[in-house]
Write a protein that holds these residues in place. Structure first.
Motif, mmCIF file in Angstrom:
data_model
loop_
_atom_site.group_PDB
_atom_site.id
_atom_site.type_symbol
_atom_site.label_atom_id
_atom_site.label_comp_id
_atom_site.label_asym_id
_atom_site.label_seq_id
_atom_site.Cartn_x
_atom_site.Cartn_y
_atom_site.Cartn_z
ATOM 1 N N LEU A 1 0.829 -1.210 0.000
ATOM 2 C CA LEU A 1 0.000 0.000 0.000
ATOM 3 C C LEU A 1 0.862 1.259 0.000
ATOM 4 N N TRP B 1 -3.979 -1.599 -5.978
ATOM 5 C CA TRP B 1 -5.370 -1.214 -6.207
ATOM 6 C C TRP B 1 -5.861 -1.702 -7.568
ATOM 7 N N VAL C 1 -11.431 1.744 -4.603
ATOM 8 C CA VAL C 1 -10.273 0.974 -5.072
ATOM 9 C C VAL C 1 -9.744 1.466 -6.415
ATOM 10 N N PRO D 1 -7.324 2.898 -8.815
ATOM 11 C CA PRO D 1 -5.871 2.853 -8.566
ATOM 12 C C PRO D 1 -5.175 4.205 -8.469
ATOM 13 N N ASN E 1 -9.741 10.620 -6.409
ATOM 14 C CA ASN E 1 -9.416 9.889 -7.621
ATOM 15 C C ASN E 1 -9.128 10.839 -8.772
#
Length: 294
Positions: A79, A87, A228, A230, A252
């Motif tokens: 992570l 992700w 999630v 990426p 995002n």
């Protein structure tokens, strides 16, 4: 399931569904009730053990615990150092899992559509909710465990992310790493309590309104894709259990905006490969447990 539950945004319930044990899991947990005690006192421990499918529950819990203690360091490292790649893999995993849940819906009705939309909105709201900070005491550890475990058995809702929203994720991970037995036991007691209560509700829903329930679960998984995604940029940081700064609030962005903002490679090709790998993995698992499929 244990490895997935460590990652905020990924549900162990998703893994249970992928591997084909979801219904068995819910039914087995639901059977840990007064009827099991009646079997224990009237027929002996063996009858009670068989009634609750004890071998299945024990093996599953052992695997989850081993995975949590084994992978907590690895997942934390990935992570921190390879977030886009990690992700991306889970993004593909959730997309294909949602497809498999949709397949379980025998007939789409208006109620199923409403349920799917509600699940999507609910999961999306969770991913953008502003985290709160509960004090890391035993009462909150118990409550957090009870709430988080309900999310853990729902595909698309991450128990770890619920802990993050409650401000308890870092203290829980710290307790696991330092083997704080009392804290772990308190969290575990909360998990057991929440699981026993919620599993009965979920088992009833799967038995009586199965299509509507699966539609809602599909929505949960689609809504969770926001978490999630990426490519994220960090808006604020927090201190982890080791005193290091880690991302707290993120938004995002597109792969190209990610490169512009961070100055780092968006790893788009590798991300797509990992998404496809996750999809192939799930399809392969489905064919392995259903050799006659297709």
């Amino acid at each position: 399931m244990g490895a997935a539950d460590i990652v905020p945004g990924v549900s162990g319930g998703t893994i249970a569904f992928i591997t084909g044990i979801y219904d068995q899991l819910i039914e087995s947990v639901r059977r840990v009730n007064h009827q099991a005690l009646r079997h224990l006192f009237n027929d002996g421990w063996k009858a009670a053990w068989e009634y609750i499918n004890g071998s299945f529950i024990f093996t599953l819990l052992l695997g989850i615990l081993v995975s949590i203690f084994s992978f907590s360091q690895v997942i934390g490292y990935l992570l921190l150092n390879y977030p886009v790649q990690l992700w991306s893999f889970f993004f593909g995993l959730i997309i294909v899992s949602a497809f498999f849940i949709i397949r379980q819906i025998e007939r789409w009705r208006f109620s199923s559509l409403v349920s799917a939309i509600s699940g999507t909105v609910f999961a999306f709201w969770i991913t953008v909710a502003t985290p709160i900070t509960l004090s890391a005491d035993y009462l909150h550890f118990f409550i957090g465990g009870a709430i988080a475990v309900c999310a853990m058995i729902l595909p698309g809702v991450s128990g770890s992310f619920i802990l993050l929203l409650l401000g308890l994720y870092a203290p829980v991970i710290d307790a696991i790493k330092s083997l704080n037995i009392l804290t772990i036991a308190t969290i575990g007691l909360g998990c057991v309590t929440g699981l026993l209560l919620f599993s009965n509700v979920l088992a009833w829903l799967l038995k009586n309104v199965r299509d509507i329930t699966f539609a809602f679960l599909t929505g949960l998984m689609m809504g969770s894709l926001n978490k999630v995604w990426p490519w994220k940029v960090t808006e604020s940081m927090r201190l982890n259990s080791e005193g290091h700064e880690v991302p707290f609030l993120q938004k995002n962005v597109s792969p190209f905006a990610y490169e512009t903002i961070t100055g780092q490679s968006g790893s788009l090709v590798l991300a797509i490969i990992l998404m496809v790998t996750a999809i192939i993995l799930v399809i392969s698992l489905d064919r392995l447990r259903s050799p006659t499929h297709g």
